[in-house]
Design an enzyme around this catalytic site. Structure first.
Site, PDB file in Angstrom:
ATOM      1  NE  ARG A  15       6.181  61.571  99.145  1.00 47.75           N
ATOM      2  CZ  ARG A  15       6.160  62.118  97.918  1.00 47.75           C
ATOM      3  NH1 ARG A  15       7.108  62.964  97.560  1.00 47.75           N
ATOM      4  NH2 ARG A  15       5.190  61.821  97.081  1.00 47.75           N
ATOM      5  CE  LYS A  75       1.491  63.106  94.703  1.00 45.97           C
ATOM      6  NZ  LYS A  75       2.274  63.658  93.570  1.00 45.97           N
ATOM      7  CE1 TYR A  94       6.466  69.180  94.925  1.00 45.05           C
ATOM      8  CE2 TYR A  94       6.306  67.441  96.577  1.00 45.05           C
ATOM      9  CZ  TYR A  94       7.065  68.340  95.842  1.00 45.05           C
ATOM     10  OH  TYR A  94       8.424  68.391  96.029  1.00 45.05           O
ATOM     11  CG  HIS A  96       1.920  67.628  90.112  1.00 45.90           C
ATOM     12  ND1 HIS A  96       3.096  68.119  89.572  1.00 45.90           N
ATOM     13  CD2 HIS A  96       2.272  66.993  91.261  1.00 45.90           C
ATOM     14  CE1 HIS A  96       4.107  67.783  90.354  1.00 45.90           C
ATOM     15  NE2 HIS A  96       3.636  67.106  91.386  1.00 45.90           N
ATOM     16  CD  GLU A 118       2.778  71.626  91.694  1.00 51.44           C
ATOM     17  OE1 GLU A 118       1.642  71.712  91.203  1.00 51.44           O
ATOM     18  OE2 GLU A 118       2.985  71.359  92.897  1.00 51.44           O
ATOM     19  CB  SER A 134      13.241  66.705  90.779  1.00 52.45           C
ATOM     20  OG  SER A 134      12.006  67.323  90.500  1.00 52.45           O
ATOM     21  CB  VAL A 179      14.124  64.310  86.753  1.00 55.18           C
ATOM     22  CG1 VAL A 179      13.952  62.851  86.309  1.00 55.18           C
ATOM     23  CG2 VAL A 179      13.045  64.672  87.754  1.00 55.18           C
ATOM     24  CG  ASP A 198      18.023  69.711  78.241  1.00 54.14           C
ATOM     25  OD1 ASP A 198      17.453  69.310  79.275  1.00 54.14           O
ATOM     26  OD2 ASP A 198      17.921  70.891  77.841  1.00 54.14           O
ATOM     27  CB  VAL A 239      10.742  66.938  79.632  1.00 55.12           C
ATOM     28  CG1 VAL A 239      11.853  66.351  78.785  1.00 55.12           C
ATOM     29  CG2 VAL A 239       9.428  66.203  79.384  1.00 55.12           C
ATOM     30  CB  VAL A 267      10.251  61.144  86.408  1.00 56.58           C
ATOM     31  CG1 VAL A 267      10.221  61.946  87.701  1.00 56.58           C
ATOM     32  CG2 VAL A 267      11.173  59.928  86.578  1.00 56.58           C
ATOM     33  CG  ASP A 270       4.037  64.288  88.867  1.00 58.27           C
ATOM     34  OD1 ASP A 270       4.597  64.700  87.843  1.00 58.27           O
ATOM     35  OD2 ASP A 270       4.593  64.277  89.981  1.00 58.27           O
ATOM     36  CB  VAL A 298       4.776  54.910  90.596  1.00 58.48           C
ATOM     37  CG1 VAL A 298       4.303  55.348  91.983  1.00 58.48           C
ATOM     38  CG2 VAL A 298       4.577  53.412  90.405  1.00 58.48           C
TER      39      VAL A 298
END
Length: 374
Positions: A15, A75, A94, A96, A118, A134, A179, A198, A239, A267, A270, A298
């Site tokens: 990206r 990233k 991003y 994280h 994020e 997401s 997600v 959930d 989540v 997912v 990260d 990943v």
């Protein structure tokens, strides 16, 4: 302002932080845009396309960083980029940070204004810059899980939709947010037996309305998680607590109780992951086995589908990017509460509480940190 866009260097990250349309919007407002040579190639964007809308192509990443007031990325900077960050610079990407203490420390020490995609959050609780990725990651999670269920990839040899006379595969999705909803779209669309867990009963009611009998929306508690994870063919972790570490919902013991050849896709990896046995992997080595269960973790999944994800992401990021460029970070965050929530570090201070708590750093409210800028 001088805005720089270096090439992403994380493994298999294709990206890019700006597309030609975004560059045009910036240059038309009088800003200078520096693009590292070849930065857009992984997303199908040639250097000439940037030059046509007024960007300057720069040979080396170090020059992009050195000359720019604001860096726009996809990233988080990795260790080899820490030394390129310069004091007082704004980095818009991003991050994280709750799962990355070394980077958090580097940003504080270099007095970077770290504006995290994020954690930009609107009054209604939406995360507009996290949402497009997401959506991509949620849909990809089902694709990669279906592939890794195949025997040659270590899976148990299950076809998710099954065939007449044979059971369908069971997909258990932890979290009914963006997600989870997108995972449910693909899983149920393929014909899999799809369960979404959930804690928000209103969200469960919404999912029931839009999916009807194609999924099973279940209230999430430890007993229900254990029941459904044990007999799942695929578990997808989706989540999120904005800006904070993901809660651990699946223990290693529970993973050991799953059938061998089952697949988990976290997912949330990260942000630290919601499955105890998960740790970040790369596109070059995406999976590993724990107790016979395939783990796909990943941390930059959407990077594999860069032509889709770059445009989806930059459609969302450019509006806030223009405000940062036009006004500068201090004035922009004073005028925009959603953008202010994106500031994780500023002028040597940690300004996002969940990040400070994750690393036991001193927390400074953004308003106070802004007043320290001369």
């Amino acid at each position: 302002m001088i805005i720089g866009c270096p090439k992403e260097i994380k493994t298999r990250e294709y990206r890019v932080g700006l597309v030609p349309g975004g560059v045009a919007a910036l240059t038309h407002r009088g800003h200078t845009v520096l693009i590292e040579k070849g930065a857009g190639l992984g997303s199908g964007i040639a250097d000439a396309a940037y030059q046509q809308v007024g960007a300057t192509i720069v040979e080396k990443a170090s020059d992009v960083w050195a000359r720019s007031d604001m860096i726009v990325k996809v990233k988080e900077p990795i260790a080899s980029e820490y030394g390129l960050m310069k004091e007082g610079q704004t980095i818009y990407t991003y991050f994280h940070l709750a799962a990355d203490k070394p980077l958090s420390k580097a940003l504080v020490e270099r007095r970077i204004a770290a504006v995290a995609y994020e954690t930009i959050q609107t009054d209604d609780g939406q995360l507009p810059l996290l949402k497009p990725m997401s959506e991509v990651a949620g849909r990809m999670a089902v694709q990669v899980a279906a592939t890794h269920l195949q025997k040659e990839h270590g899976g148990k040899g299950i076809l998710l939709p099954g065939v007449p006379g044979v059971r369908r595969g069971k997909v258990v999705i932890l979290g009914g947010g963006v997600v989870g909803t997108n995972s449910a779209k693909l899983a149920s669309g393929m014909g899999a037996d799809t369960v979404v867990l959930d804690v928000n009963v209103n969200r469960l009611a919404y999912l029931d309305d839009i999916f009807g009998s194609r999924i099973s929306p279940i209230y999430s508690d430890p007993a229900q998680i254990a029941k459904h994870v044990r007999d799942a063919d695929v578990v997808i972790g989706g989540v999120l607590i904005p800006g904070a570490k993901a809660p651990r919902l699946v223990s290693e013991k529970l993973i050991s109780e799953m059938q061998e050849g089952s697949v988990v896709v976290d997912v949330a990896v990260d942000q630290g992951g919601c499955i105890e046995t998960c740790h970040p992997t790369t596109h070059d080595n995406p999976t590993y086995m724990v107790h016979g269960v395939v783990h796909y973790c990943v941390a930059n999944m959407p990077g594999a589908v860069a032509q889709t994800s770059t445009y989806a992401l930059t459609n969302a990021t450019i509006g806030y990017g223009l405000r940062l460029a036009d006004l500068g970070v201090v004035e922009a965050v004073k005028r925009d509460k959603a953008l202010a929530l994106g500031v994780n570090t500023f002028n040597g201070h940690t300004t996002y509480k969940a990040v400070a708590e994750a690393h036991e750093f001193e927390y400074t409210p953004l308003e106070k940190a802004l007043s320290t800028k001369k």
